[in-house]
Design a protein around this motif. Structure first.
Motif, PDB file in Angstrom:
ATOM      1  N   ASP A  72      42.100  44.203  60.211  1.00 19.82           N
ATOM      2  CA  ASP A  72      41.802  45.314  59.315  1.00 19.82           C
ATOM      3  C   ASP A  72      42.544  45.114  57.980  1.00 19.82           C
ATOM      4  O   ASP A  72      43.772  45.204  57.917  1.00 19.82           O
ATOM      5  CB  ASP A  72      42.243  46.634  59.972  1.00 19.82           C
ATOM      6  N   VAL A  73      41.761  44.818  56.918  1.00 22.27           N
ATOM      7  CA  VAL A  73      42.367  44.550  55.604  1.00 22.27           C
ATOM      8  C   VAL A  73      42.002  45.644  54.592  1.00 22.27           C
ATOM      9  O   VAL A  73      42.119  45.436  53.381  1.00 22.27           O
ATOM     10  CB  VAL A  73      41.949  43.148  55.068  1.00 22.27           C
ATOM     11  N   THR A  74      41.563  46.795  55.109  1.00 18.99           N
ATOM     12  CA  THR A  74      41.079  47.885  54.247  1.00 18.99           C
ATOM     13  C   THR A  74      42.062  48.233  53.131  1.00 18.99           C
ATOM     14  O   THR A  74      41.665  48.447  51.991  1.00 18.99           O
ATOM     15  CB  THR A  74      40.818  49.140  55.113  1.00 18.99           C
ATOM     16  N   ARG A  75      43.344  48.292  53.502  1.00 20.89           N
ATOM     17  CA  ARG A  75      44.340  48.688  52.505  1.00 20.89           C
ATOM     18  C   ARG A  75      44.668  47.511  51.566  1.00 20.89           C
ATOM     19  O   ARG A  75      44.710  47.666  50.354  1.00 20.89           O
ATOM     20  CB  ARG A  75      45.600  49.155  53.233  1.00 20.89           C
ATOM     21  N   GLU A  76      44.864  46.343  52.162  1.00 21.27           N
ATOM     22  CA  GLU A  76      45.319  45.189  51.360  1.00 21.27           C
ATOM     23  C   GLU A  76      44.304  44.784  50.284  1.00 21.27           C
ATOM     24  O   GLU A  76      44.685  44.351  49.192  1.00 21.27           O
ATOM     25  CB  GLU A  76      45.596  44.011  52.305  1.00 21.27           C
ATOM     26  N   ILE A  77      43.016  44.956  50.560  1.00 26.50           N
ATOM     27  CA  ILE A  77      42.022  44.520  49.569  1.00 26.50           C
ATOM     28  C   ILE A  77      42.004  45.395  48.317  1.00 26.50           C
ATOM     29  O   ILE A  77      41.352  45.063  47.339  1.00 26.50           O
ATOM     30  CB  ILE A  77      40.589  44.435  50.163  1.00 26.50           C
ATOM     31  N   ARG A  78      42.698  46.545  48.359  1.00 23.95           N
ATOM     32  CA  ARG A  78      42.782  47.424  47.168  1.00 23.95           C
ATOM     33  C   ARG A  78      43.981  47.070  46.303  1.00 23.95           C
ATOM     34  O   ARG A  78      44.196  47.673  45.257  1.00 23.95           O
ATOM     35  CB  ARG A  78      42.928  48.901  47.573  1.00 23.95           C
ATOM     36  N   GLU A  79      44.817  46.131  46.769  1.00 28.43           N
ATOM     37  CA  GLU A  79      46.042  45.826  46.008  1.00 28.43           C
ATOM     38  C   GLU A  79      45.706  45.048  44.738  1.00 28.43           C
ATOM     39  O   GLU A  79      44.648  44.438  44.624  1.00 28.43           O
ATOM     40  CB  GLU A  79      47.027  45.069  46.906  1.00 28.43           C
ATOM     41  N   ARG A  80      46.666  45.099  43.805  1.00 30.26           N
ATOM     42  CA  ARG A  80      46.373  44.566  42.472  1.00 30.26           C
ATOM     43  C   ARG A  80      46.112  43.070  42.439  1.00 30.26           C
ATOM     44  O   ARG A  80      45.328  42.596  41.628  1.00 30.26           O
ATOM     45  CB  ARG A  80      47.501  44.933  41.508  1.00 30.26           C
ATOM     46  N   HIS A  81      46.787  42.316  43.311  1.00 29.93           N
ATOM     47  CA  HIS A  81      46.561  40.860  43.263  1.00 29.93           C
ATOM     48  C   HIS A  81      45.116  40.531  43.657  1.00 29.93           C
ATOM     49  O   HIS A  81      44.535  39.576  43.143  1.00 29.93           O
ATOM     50  CB  HIS A  81      47.582  40.098  44.124  1.00 29.93           C
ATOM     51  N   VAL A  82      44.529  41.350  44.533  1.00 31.26           N
ATOM     52  CA  VAL A  82      43.128  41.119  44.919  1.00 31.26           C
ATOM     53  C   VAL A  82      42.205  41.567  43.784  1.00 31.26           C
ATOM     54  O   VAL A  82      41.289  40.839  43.376  1.00 31.26           O
ATOM     55  CB  VAL A  82      42.795  41.858  46.237  1.00 31.26           C
ATOM     56  N   THR A  83      42.470  42.760  43.259  1.00 29.73           N
ATOM     57  CA  THR A  83      41.644  43.282  42.156  1.00 29.73           C
ATOM     58  C   THR A  83      41.646  42.303  40.974  1.00 29.73           C
ATOM     59  O   THR A  83      40.634  42.139  40.296  1.00 29.73           O
ATOM     60  CB  THR A  83      42.181  44.666  41.722  1.00 29.73           C
ATOM     61  N   GLY A  84      42.771  41.630  40.776  1.00 31.43           N
ATOM     62  CA  GLY A  84      42.898  40.714  39.639  1.00 31.43           C
ATOM     63  C   GLY A  84      42.002  39.485  39.728  1.00 31.43           C
ATOM     64  O   GLY A  84      41.687  38.882  38.696  1.00 31.43           O
ATOM     65  N   VAL A  85      41.588  39.073  40.934  1.00 29.00           N
ATOM     66  CA  VAL A  85      40.759  37.851  41.034  1.00 29.00           C
ATOM     67  C   VAL A  85      39.342  38.113  41.535  1.00 29.00           C
ATOM     68  O   VAL A  85      38.483  37.227  41.461  1.00 29.00           O
ATOM     69  CB  VAL A  85      41.370  36.761  41.960  1.00 29.00           C
ATOM     70  N   VAL A  86      39.080  39.335  42.037  1.00 28.76           N
ATOM     71  CA  VAL A  86      37.823  39.541  42.769  1.00 28.76           C
ATOM     72  C   VAL A  86      36.570  39.240  41.939  1.00 28.76           C
ATOM     73  O   VAL A  86      35.598  38.671  42.453  1.00 28.76           O
ATOM     74  CB  VAL A  86      37.769  40.957  43.408  1.00 28.76           C
ATOM     75  N   SER A  87      36.593  39.560  40.651  1.00 30.92           N
ATOM     76  CA  SER A  87      35.389  39.310  39.838  1.00 30.92           C
ATOM     77  C   SER A  87      35.069  37.824  39.749  1.00 30.92           C
ATOM     78  O   SER A  87      33.898  37.436  39.711  1.00 30.92           O
ATOM     79  CB  SER A  87      35.566  39.862  38.418  1.00 30.92           C
ATOM     80  N   ARG A 125      37.268  43.089  34.174  1.00 34.65           N
ATOM     81  CA  ARG A 125      36.303  42.967  35.274  1.00 34.65           C
ATOM     82  C   ARG A 125      34.877  43.223  34.796  1.00 34.65           C
ATOM     83  O   ARG A 125      33.956  42.531  35.184  1.00 34.65           O
ATOM     84  CB  ARG A 125      36.666  43.943  36.403  1.00 34.65           C
ATOM     85  N   ASP A 126      34.703  44.241  33.940  1.00 33.73           N
ATOM     86  CA  ASP A 126      33.362  44.535  33.403  1.00 33.73           C
ATOM     87  C   ASP A 126      32.771  43.302  32.743  1.00 33.73           C
ATOM     88  O   ASP A 126      31.591  43.006  32.891  1.00 33.73           O
ATOM     89  CB  ASP A 126      33.438  45.594  32.293  1.00 33.73           C
ATOM     90  N   ARG A 127      33.615  42.618  31.966  1.00 30.05           N
ATOM     91  CA  ARG A 127      33.107  41.473  31.211  1.00 30.05           C
ATOM     92  C   ARG A 127      32.604  40.402  32.184  1.00 30.05           C
ATOM     93  O   ARG A 127      31.488  39.908  32.056  1.00 30.05           O
ATOM     94  CB  ARG A 127      34.204  40.912  30.298  1.00 30.05           C
ATOM     95  N   ILE A 128      33.393  40.085  33.201  1.00 29.14           N
ATOM     96  CA  ILE A 128      32.974  39.044  34.152  1.00 29.14           C
ATOM     97  C   ILE A 128      31.773  39.534  34.978  1.00 29.14           C
ATOM     98  O   ILE A 128      30.787  38.824  35.163  1.00 29.14           O
ATOM     99  CB  ILE A 128      34.140  38.643  35.087  1.00 29.14           C
ATOM    100  N   ASP A 129      31.842  40.790  35.455  1.00 31.83           N
ATOM    101  CA  ASP A 129      30.760  41.309  36.324  1.00 31.83           C
ATOM    102  C   ASP A 129      29.427  41.405  35.572  1.00 31.83           C
ATOM    103  O   ASP A 129      28.359  41.276  36.169  1.00 31.83           O
ATOM    104  CB  ASP A 129      31.118  42.712  36.871  1.00 31.83           C
ATOM    105  N   SER A 130      29.490  41.664  34.255  1.00 32.37           N
ATOM    106  CA  SER A 130      28.247  41.877  33.502  1.00 32.37           C
ATOM    107  C   SER A 130      27.682  40.604  32.892  1.00 32.37           C
ATOM    108  O   SER A 130      26.540  40.592  32.462  1.00 32.37           O
ATOM    109  CB  SER A 130      28.482  42.866  32.351  1.00 32.37           C
ATOM    110  N   THR A 131      28.496  39.541  32.846  1.00 36.05           N
ATOM    111  CA  THR A 131      28.006  38.334  32.167  1.00 36.05           C
ATOM    112  C   THR A 131      27.805  37.162  33.123  1.00 36.05           C
ATOM    113  O   THR A 131      27.394  36.086  32.685  1.00 36.05           O
ATOM    114  CB  THR A 131      28.980  37.882  31.046  1.00 36.05           C
ATOM    115  N   ARG A 132      28.085  37.341  34.413  1.00 34.72           N
ATOM    116  CA  ARG A 132      27.906  36.206  35.335  1.00 34.72           C
ATOM    117  C   ARG A 132      26.416  35.850  35.410  1.00 34.72           C
ATOM    118  O   ARG A 132      25.547  36.695  35.149  1.00 34.72           O
ATOM    119  CB  ARG A 132      28.491  36.547  36.719  1.00 34.72           C
ATOM    120  N   ASP A 133      26.142  34.585  35.841  1.00 31.87           N
ATOM    121  CA  ASP A 133      24.754  34.107  35.858  1.00 31.87           C
ATOM    122  C   ASP A 133      23.937  34.760  36.971  1.00 31.87           C
ATOM    123  O   ASP A 133      22.757  35.020  36.806  1.00 31.87           O
ATOM    124  CB  ASP A 133      24.725  32.579  36.064  1.00 31.87           C
TER     125      ASP A 133
END
Ligand code: DC
Length: 227
Positions: A79-94, A171-179
């Motif tokens: 169960d990684v529900t909590r850990e996936i909200r941490e900043r180090h994950v948010t920083g690379v997810v896009s 994140r918006d920039r990466i999420d909106s401009t990916r191929d």
């Protein structure tokens, strides 16, 4: 017949809160697709793989098992529900979510989840109405002013508004401009600007759309010539 309520939009637009509430009120299951990409990002980080090496990312992501059960996200059964909200994950997810092979794996899992959960579901993400379920009878695209989104995110994460805005903008920039499957308004989606709306107002707008589409679908079925 399957009925997916597709709720797309950027971070801080109110997606998760609205999707959860709509799912409770309809009594339909809720799928958070962002959690899959976050779990994939966590797998990449734990393995020490370079997030900017797409081939290595794709290989690592493919080595793991991802499941969402009762709102909990499981990575290889943990169960990684909590850990996936941490900043180090948010920083690379896009960056992880921009890899086409990662998207192929996740979209396939998300479609299977809906089929296995009976076909009716509230699904939130970035590409639900455009790619994952393009035939959804109800597609909603939530938006809000950048400063409002940043304030919501800051309150959620316990960080300052400037830091929240910088994270969202990146994140918006990466999420909106990916191929592949960029965040965009899907064909047929209703855009709802949540800047000045309360959760209840947005939820009732979505429920109105669901009612309207269900009525249209049942009257079309009544009018169809029986064979
Ligand atoms: O909704 P979220 O913040 O938990 O999503 C995390 C990231 O996952 C987001 O930056 C973009 C990506 N994502 C995506 O590419 N497609 C989706 N359907 C959902 C999320």
């Amino acid at each position: 017949m399957s009925f997916v309520v597709a709720i797309d939009g950027p971070g801080g637009s109110g997606k998760s809160t609205v999707a959860r509430r709509v799912s409770e009120l309809l009594g339909w299951p809720h799928l958070d697709t962002g959690a899959y990409y976050r779990a994939a990002a966590l797998a990449v980080l734990r393995a020490g793989v370079d997030p900017d090496d797409p081939a290595a990312v794709a290989a690592e992501v493919g080595r793991h098992e991802y499941r969402q059960v009762d709102g909990r996200m499981l990575l290889d059964g943990e169960d990684v529900t909590r850990e996936i909200r941490e900043r180090h994950v948010t920083g690379v997810v896009s960056r992880i979510a921009a890899v086409p092979e990662v998207r192929r794996i996740m979209v396939d899992l998300q479609r299977r989840w809906v089929a296995e959960n009976g076909g009716n579901a509230v699904v939130e993400g970035r590409d639900i109405g455009s790619v994952v379920f393009p035939d959804s009878p109800v597609k909603v695209h939530l938006t809000a002013d950048p400063s409002t989104r940043a304030a919501r995110r800051a309150a959620q994460m316990g960080i300052g508004p400037a830091e929240a805005e910088a994270e969202l903008t990146a994140r918006d920039r990466i999420d909106s401009t990916r191929d592949v499957a960029p965040l965009e308004v899907a064909t047929g989606a209703e855009i709802v600007d949540t800047t000045h709306l309360g959760v209840d107002q947005v939820v009732s707008r979505v429920l109105d759309l669901v009612d309207q589409r269900r009525r249209e679908i049942s009257s079309a079925a009544r009018d169809a010539p029986s064979s």
